[in-house]
Design a protein around this motif. Sequence first.
Motif, PDB file in Angstrom:
ATOM      1  N   GLY A 127     118.884  63.323  57.758  1.00  0.00           N
ATOM      2  CA  GLY A 127     118.701  63.518  59.293  1.00  0.00           C
ATOM      3  C   GLY A 127     117.151  63.537  59.454  1.00  0.00           C
ATOM      4  N   MET A 128     116.211  63.564  58.483  1.00  0.00           N
ATOM      5  CA  MET A 128     115.109  63.299  58.919  1.00  0.00           C
ATOM      6  C   MET A 128     114.356  62.287  57.910  1.00  0.00           C
ATOM      7  SD  MET A 128     113.447  67.271  59.104  1.00  0.00           S
ATOM      8  CE  MET A 128     113.875  67.829  57.532  1.00  0.00           C
ATOM      9  N   THR A 129     113.453  61.427  58.553  1.00  0.00           N
ATOM     10  CA  THR A 129     112.885  60.396  57.873  1.00  0.00           C
ATOM     11  C   THR A 129     111.399  60.216  58.326  1.00  0.00           C
ATOM     12  OG1 THR A 129     113.438  58.647  59.519  1.00  0.00           O
ATOM     13  CG2 THR A 129     114.796  58.890  57.932  1.00  0.00           C
ATOM     14  N   SER A 130     110.657  59.850  57.279  1.00  0.00           N
ATOM     15  CA  SER A 130     109.017  59.527  57.496  1.00  0.00           C
ATOM     16  C   SER A 130     108.673  58.326  57.084  1.00  0.00           C
ATOM     17  CB  SER A 130     108.158  60.943  57.171  1.00  0.00           C
ATOM     18  OG  SER A 130     107.085  60.803  57.481  1.00  0.00           O
ATOM     19  N   TYR A 131     107.553  57.667  57.570  1.00  0.00           N
ATOM     20  CA  TYR A 131     107.003  56.267  57.098  1.00  0.00           C
ATOM     21  C   TYR A 131     105.660  56.259  56.974  1.00  0.00           C
ATOM     22  CZ  TYR A 131     112.070  54.755  58.390  1.00  0.00           C
ATOM     23  OH  TYR A 131     113.279  54.866  58.244  1.00  0.00           O
ATOM     24  N   ALA A 132     105.218  55.429  56.163  1.00  0.00           N
ATOM     25  CA  ALA A 132     103.803  55.289  56.302  1.00  0.00           C
ATOM     26  C   ALA A 132     103.445  54.238  57.541  1.00  0.00           C
ATOM     27  CB  ALA A 132     103.606  53.999  54.973  1.00  0.00           C
ATOM     28  N   ASP A 133     102.340  54.407  58.102  1.00  0.00           N
ATOM     29  CA  ASP A 133     102.073  53.673  59.320  1.00  0.00           C
ATOM     30  C   ASP A 133     102.382  52.172  59.001  1.00  0.00           C
ATOM     31  OD1 ASP A 133      99.300  55.979  60.544  1.00  0.00           O
ATOM     32  OD2 ASP A 133     101.469  55.914  60.660  1.00  0.00           O
ATOM     33  N   SER A 134     101.873  51.552  58.049  1.00  0.00           N
ATOM     34  CA  SER A 134     101.852  50.183  57.695  1.00  0.00           C
ATOM     35  C   SER A 134     103.434  49.572  57.676  1.00  0.00           C
ATOM     36  CB  SER A 134     101.147  50.019  56.265  1.00  0.00           C
ATOM     37  OG  SER A 134     101.955  50.686  55.217  1.00  0.00           O
ATOM     38  N   VAL A 135     104.279  50.443  57.570  1.00  0.00           N
ATOM     39  CA  VAL A 135     105.561  49.929  57.488  1.00  0.00           C
ATOM     40  C   VAL A 135     106.647  50.202  58.795  1.00  0.00           C
ATOM     41  CG1 VAL A 135     105.718  49.577  55.169  1.00  0.00           C
ATOM     42  CG2 VAL A 135     106.732  51.668  56.075  1.00  0.00           C
ATOM     43  N   LYS A 136     105.840  51.191  59.755  1.00  0.00           N
ATOM     44  CA  LYS A 136     106.664  51.901  60.687  1.00  0.00           C
ATOM     45  C   LYS A 136     107.224  50.903  61.716  1.00  0.00           C
ATOM     46  CE  LYS A 136     105.009  55.800  61.634  1.00  0.00           C
ATOM     47  NZ  LYS A 136     104.157  57.144  62.165  1.00  0.00           N
ATOM     48  N   GLY A 137     108.506  50.893  62.097  1.00  0.00           N
ATOM     49  CA  GLY A 137     109.028  49.722  62.960  1.00  0.00           C
ATOM     50  C   GLY A 137     109.576  48.760  62.195  1.00  0.00           C
ATOM     51  N   ARG A 138     109.366  48.394  60.855  1.00  0.00           N
ATOM     52  CA  ARG A 138     109.874  47.167  60.243  1.00  0.00           C
ATOM     53  C   ARG A 138     110.546  47.819  59.256  1.00  0.00           C
ATOM     54  NH1 ARG A 138     106.219  44.502  57.102  1.00  0.00           N
ATOM     55  NH2 ARG A 138     104.837  46.221  56.455  1.00  0.00           N
ATOM     56  N   PHE A 139     110.407  48.739  58.574  1.00  0.00           N
ATOM     57  CA  PHE A 139     111.241  49.135  57.486  1.00  0.00           C
ATOM     58  C   PHE A 139     112.178  50.558  57.700  1.00  0.00           C
ATOM     59  CE2 PHE A 139     108.387  48.039  53.624  1.00  0.00           C
ATOM     60  CZ  PHE A 139     108.123  46.664  54.145  1.00  0.00           C
ATOM     61  N   ALA A 140     113.638  50.647  57.252  1.00  0.00           N
ATOM     62  CA  ALA A 140     114.091  51.858  57.416  1.00  0.00           C
ATOM     63  C   ALA A 140     114.652  52.097  56.368  1.00  0.00           C
ATOM     64  CB  ALA A 140     115.293  51.351  58.300  1.00  0.00           C
ATOM     65  N   ILE A 141     114.683  53.415  56.133  1.00  0.00           N
ATOM     66  CA  ILE A 141     115.287  54.306  54.600  1.00  0.00           C
ATOM     67  C   ILE A 141     116.531  54.877  55.255  1.00  0.00           C
ATOM     68  CG2 ILE A 141     113.891  56.400  55.351  1.00  0.00           C
ATOM     69  CD1 ILE A 141     113.775  56.462  52.062  1.00  0.00           C
ATOM     70  N   SER A 142     117.388  54.733  54.242  1.00  0.00           N
ATOM     71  CA  SER A 142     118.952  55.389  54.837  1.00  0.00           C
ATOM     72  C   SER A 142     119.134  55.740  53.565  1.00  0.00           C
ATOM     73  CB  SER A 142     119.697  54.551  55.399  1.00  0.00           C
ATOM     74  OG  SER A 142     120.034  53.340  54.561  1.00  0.00           O
ATOM     75  N   ARG A 143     120.458  56.597  53.313  1.00  0.00           N
ATOM     76  CA  ARG A 143     120.906  56.899  52.091  1.00  0.00           C
ATOM     77  C   ARG A 143     122.508  57.145  52.364  1.00  0.00           C
ATOM     78  NH1 ARG A 143     118.136  62.343  50.318  1.00  0.00           N
ATOM     79  NH2 ARG A 143     119.833  62.437  48.766  1.00  0.00           N
ATOM     80  N   ASP A 144     123.426  57.016  51.165  1.00  0.00           N
ATOM     81  CA  ASP A 144     124.783  57.260  51.271  1.00  0.00           C
ATOM     82  C   ASP A 144     125.185  58.231  50.239  1.00  0.00           C
ATOM     83  OD1 ASP A 144     127.509  55.151  49.970  1.00  0.00           O
ATOM     84  OD2 ASP A 144     127.358  56.972  50.753  1.00  0.00           O
ATOM     85  N   ASN A 145     125.084  59.477  50.553  1.00  0.00           N
ATOM     86  CA  ASN A 145     125.350  60.671  49.621  1.00  0.00           C
ATOM     87  C   ASN A 145     126.693  60.392  48.665  1.00  0.00           C
ATOM     88  OD1 ASN A 145     122.790  61.608  50.092  1.00  0.00           O
ATOM     89  ND2 ASN A 145     123.705  63.192  51.351  1.00  0.00           N
ATOM     90  N   ALA A 146     127.735  59.971  49.317  1.00  0.00           N
ATOM     91  CA  ALA A 146     128.871  59.916  48.724  1.00  0.00           C
ATOM     92  C   ALA A 146     128.585  58.668  47.611  1.00  0.00           C
ATOM     93  CB  ALA A 146     130.006  59.471  49.638  1.00  0.00           C
ATOM     94  N   GLY A 147     127.905  57.745  47.665  1.00  0.00           N
ATOM     95  CA  GLY A 147     127.790  56.922  46.637  1.00  0.00           C
ATOM     96  C   GLY A 147     126.581  56.984  46.023  1.00  0.00           C
ATOM     97  N   ASN A 148     125.555  58.130  46.188  1.00  0.00           N
ATOM     98  CA  ASN A 148     124.645  58.380  45.269  1.00  0.00           C
ATOM     99  C   ASN A 148     123.484  57.151  45.223  1.00  0.00           C
ATOM    100  OD1 ASN A 148     125.668  60.822  44.591  1.00  0.00           O
ATOM    101  ND2 ASN A 148     125.366  60.664  42.323  1.00  0.00           N
ATOM    102  N   THR A 149     123.228  56.689  46.585  1.00  0.00           N
ATOM    103  CA  THR A 149     122.564  55.405  46.682  1.00  0.00           C
ATOM    104  C   THR A 149     121.448  55.997  47.923  1.00  0.00           C
ATOM    105  OG1 THR A 149     124.003  54.142  45.858  1.00  0.00           O
ATOM    106  CG2 THR A 149     122.346  52.982  46.920  1.00  0.00           C
ATOM    107  N   VAL A 150     120.357  55.419  47.932  1.00  0.00           N
ATOM    108  CA  VAL A 150     119.049  55.269  48.822  1.00  0.00           C
ATOM    109  C   VAL A 150     118.832  54.019  48.998  1.00  0.00           C
ATOM    110  CG1 VAL A 150     117.465  55.774  47.285  1.00  0.00           C
ATOM    111  CG2 VAL A 150     117.072  56.372  49.682  1.00  0.00           C
TER     112      VAL A 150
END
Length: 127
Positions: free
Chosen positions: A56-79
């Motif tokens: 529900g919460m994400t945070s990014y370095a300024d150098s990648v903000k708007g270009r990178f996206a972090i996500s996770r699948d807890n059922a699949g144990n993957t980020v």
Amino acid sequence: QVQLVESGGGLVQAGGSLRVSCAASGRSFSTYTMGWFRQAPGKEREFVATISWSGGMTSYADSVKGRFAISRDNAGNTVYLQMNSLKPEDTAVYYCAAETDYGGTWPVLRPQDFQSWGQGTQVTVSS
């Protein structure tokens, strides 16, 4: 102790996209804050992105903000880390990390706040 294995790195041209993944072992993955860091040759490891246990919460370095996206699948144990509009300066070894002692205050973004680390995956962006 959680085991982390990154994959998906490679060579891409500037402006291209790449998604790196981090598979975690164990049954407690869904309770951990997860982070992505990177380290270029001759430079210190630097924070890229972090995601809370629920996603529900994400945070990014300024150098990648708007270009990178972090996500996770807890059922699949993957980020995941989706990287778009890549630049040559994004070239680095990318590491995922897990905060397993629940000691950090959001946003958790210092390397010392993460207790488990993967072996890293190389991302190279050509100009």
